[in-house]
Design a protein around this motif. Structure first.
Motif, mmCIF file in Angstrom:
data_model
loop_
_atom_site.group_PDB
_atom_site.id
_atom_site.type_symbol
_atom_site.label_atom_id
_atom_site.label_comp_id
_atom_site.label_asym_id
_atom_site.label_seq_id
_atom_site.Cartn_x
_atom_site.Cartn_y
_atom_site.Cartn_z
ATOM 1 N N PRO A 3 -85.540 127.375 -7.713
ATOM 2 C CA PRO A 3 -86.258 126.135 -8.023
ATOM 3 C C PRO A 3 -85.604 124.929 -7.342
ATOM 4 O O PRO A 3 -84.412 124.947 -7.028
ATOM 5 C CB PRO A 3 -86.147 126.031 -9.540
ATOM 6 C CG PRO A 3 -84.993 126.887 -9.924
ATOM 7 C CD PRO A 3 -84.909 127.971 -8.895
ATOM 8 N N LEU A 4 -86.395 123.899 -7.106
ATOM 9 C CA LEU A 4 -85.870 122.641 -6.562
ATOM 10 C C LEU A 4 -84.930 121.985 -7.552
ATOM 11 O O LEU A 4 -83.913 121.417 -7.190
ATOM 12 C CB LEU A 4 -87.015 121.645 -6.319
ATOM 13 C CG LEU A 4 -87.999 121.962 -5.216
ATOM 14 C CD1 LEU A 4 -89.096 120.906 -5.191
ATOM 15 C CD2 LEU A 4 -87.251 121.982 -3.897
ATOM 16 N N LEU A 5 -85.341 122.027 -8.804
ATOM 17 C CA LEU A 5 -84.602 121.337 -9.865
ATOM 18 C C LEU A 5 -84.084 122.376 -10.840
ATOM 19 O O LEU A 5 -84.780 123.342 -11.161
ATOM 20 C CB LEU A 5 -85.543 120.358 -10.582
ATOM 21 C CG LEU A 5 -86.122 119.255 -9.677
ATOM 22 C CD1 LEU A 5 -87.278 118.535 -10.367
ATOM 23 C CD2 LEU A 5 -85.033 118.252 -9.306
ATOM 24 N N SER A 6 -82.871 122.160 -11.330
ATOM 25 C CA SER A 6 -82.253 123.124 -12.246
ATOM 26 C C SER A 6 -82.941 123.094 -13.616
ATOM 27 O O SER A 6 -83.654 122.137 -13.947
ATOM 28 C CB SER A 6 -80.781 122.793 -12.430
ATOM 29 O OG SER A 6 -80.668 121.604 -13.196
ATOM 30 N N TYR A 7 -82.668 124.105 -14.402
ATOM 31 C CA TYR A 7 -83.217 124.150 -15.760
ATOM 32 C C TYR A 7 -82.898 122.865 -16.515
ATOM 33 O O TYR A 7 -83.770 122.261 -17.146
ATOM 34 C CB TYR A 7 -82.665 125.358 -16.520
ATOM 35 C CG TYR A 7 -83.245 125.478 -17.905
ATOM 36 C CD1 TYR A 7 -84.421 126.182 -18.126
ATOM 37 C CD2 TYR A 7 -82.643 124.859 -18.997
ATOM 38 C CE1 TYR A 7 -84.989 126.261 -19.390
ATOM 39 C CE2 TYR A 7 -83.198 124.933 -20.268
ATOM 40 C CZ TYR A 7 -84.370 125.640 -20.461
ATOM 41 O OH TYR A 7 -84.932 125.711 -21.707
ATOM 42 N N ALA A 8 -81.636 122.440 -16.451
ATOM 43 C CA ALA A 8 -81.225 121.243 -17.200
ATOM 44 C C ALA A 8 -81.996 120.006 -16.729
ATOM 45 O O ALA A 8 -82.422 119.177 -17.543
ATOM 46 C CB ALA A 8 -79.720 121.022 -17.051
ATOM 47 N N GLU A 9 -82.199 119.906 -15.424
ATOM 48 C CA GLU A 9 -82.928 118.756 -14.872
ATOM 49 C C GLU A 9 -84.390 118.795 -15.324
ATOM 50 O O GLU A 9 -84.958 117.775 -15.727
ATOM 51 C CB GLU A 9 -82.841 118.774 -13.344
ATOM 52 C CG GLU A 9 -81.429 118.475 -12.824
ATOM 53 C CD GLU A 9 -81.239 118.738 -11.329
ATOM 54 O OE1 GLU A 9 -80.273 118.217 -10.757
ATOM 55 O OE2 GLU A 9 -82.058 119.480 -10.725
ATOM 56 N N ARG A 10 -84.983 119.974 -15.274
ATOM 57 C CA ARG A 10 -86.387 120.116 -15.669
ATOM 58 C C ARG A 10 -86.570 119.903 -17.171
ATOM 59 O O ARG A 10 -87.540 119.301 -17.626
ATOM 60 C CB ARG A 10 -86.903 121.493 -15.224
ATOM 61 C CG ARG A 10 -86.916 121.652 -13.681
ATOM 62 C CD ARG A 10 -87.421 123.006 -13.203
ATOM 63 N NE ARG A 10 -86.471 124.097 -13.377
ATOM 64 C CZ ARG A 10 -86.637 125.131 -14.179
ATOM 65 N NH1 ARG A 10 -87.758 125.253 -14.875
ATOM 66 N NH2 ARG A 10 -85.717 126.062 -14.285
#
Lengths: 155, 155
Positions: free
Chosen positions: A62-69
């Protein structure tokens, strides 16, 4: 707008139906908002956010990590809880939460997600739950967004 | 978290300080959330969403249209109003709303936005408003996201 008004707004939180929505949010866009607006009108919304590992299986890192999302989707109005969905299959989370509703775009009836969809229907049916399918918002999948960026890069 | 609790939660909506946040949200990411969490703790949040034309001036055609971006940011908790910001300069909207606060990342002190920032400070000062700068969230500008996608494409 009617769809913004929950039919259950007057019901205490714990007594409202549970609504499960599985999503990647990589990145979050207006298509997700359409799903979440429908979901919150049905009850208390649990977002099952696909983990980085689950996303990697079918569309790469993914472009963005789980935490970011997670940070983003947790701030959308009407999202009650965000939990990790560790597999493409909804099975584990549906058995854990036994939601009254699952909300999904209507784009998964054919193709790679067809079996996932059928499993959701079979599980929901076993406790009288309902699958609610929302017309798919064209052109805003993360794949489509990547393609828009790619065409920028290549021209 | 303290930053989630507005100091003005008990004050009737119309009497709460106005907080202006200019952003592109193309796409919305966790860096925007950090700004909006700070902003809503200060008062009633007006997002000045840059129009497609304003974005085109300094980073090319946006991935997502104004309407698409507006749909998303309007659904973030604590966002009261979304208005178009038609220029990189904040001037027109600041004169229209005369907010008590402007919230921005601390990344604009040097570089192309330095003059824009000084104009914001000068305008705010004329009505005793305050610029609040939030530590910039690294690696999630739309430019950085495009670069992440580009490196996917090119490898």
């Amino acid at each position: 707008m009617d769809s913004n008004v929950s039919e259950f707004a007057h019901v205490p939180s714990r007594e409202r139906p549970l609504v499960y929505v599985g999503m990647c949010c990589d990145p979050l866009h207006h298509g997700h908002i359409a799903l979440l607006v429908r979901a919150r009108a049905l009850g208390r919304v649990i977002v099952g956010l696909l983990t980085d590992e689950a996303i990697a299986i079918y569309k790469g890192t993914p472009l963005l990590s789980y935490a970011e999302r997670q940070t983003v989707v947790a701030e959308i109005r009407g999202v009650d809880t965000v939990v990790p969905q560790r597999t493409l299959s909804y099975r584990d989370n549906l058995l854990a939460f036994r939601p009254s509703f699952v909300v999904h775009g209507d784009d998964w009836r054919k193709g790679v997600q067809e079996a996932t969809r059928q499993e959701v229907i079979d599980l929901l049916t076993s406790w009288n739950g309902t699958l609610v399918e929302v017309p798919y918002t064209q052109g805003c999948s993360s794949r489509a967004l990547r393609a828009r960026i790619r065409s920028d890069v290549e021209r």
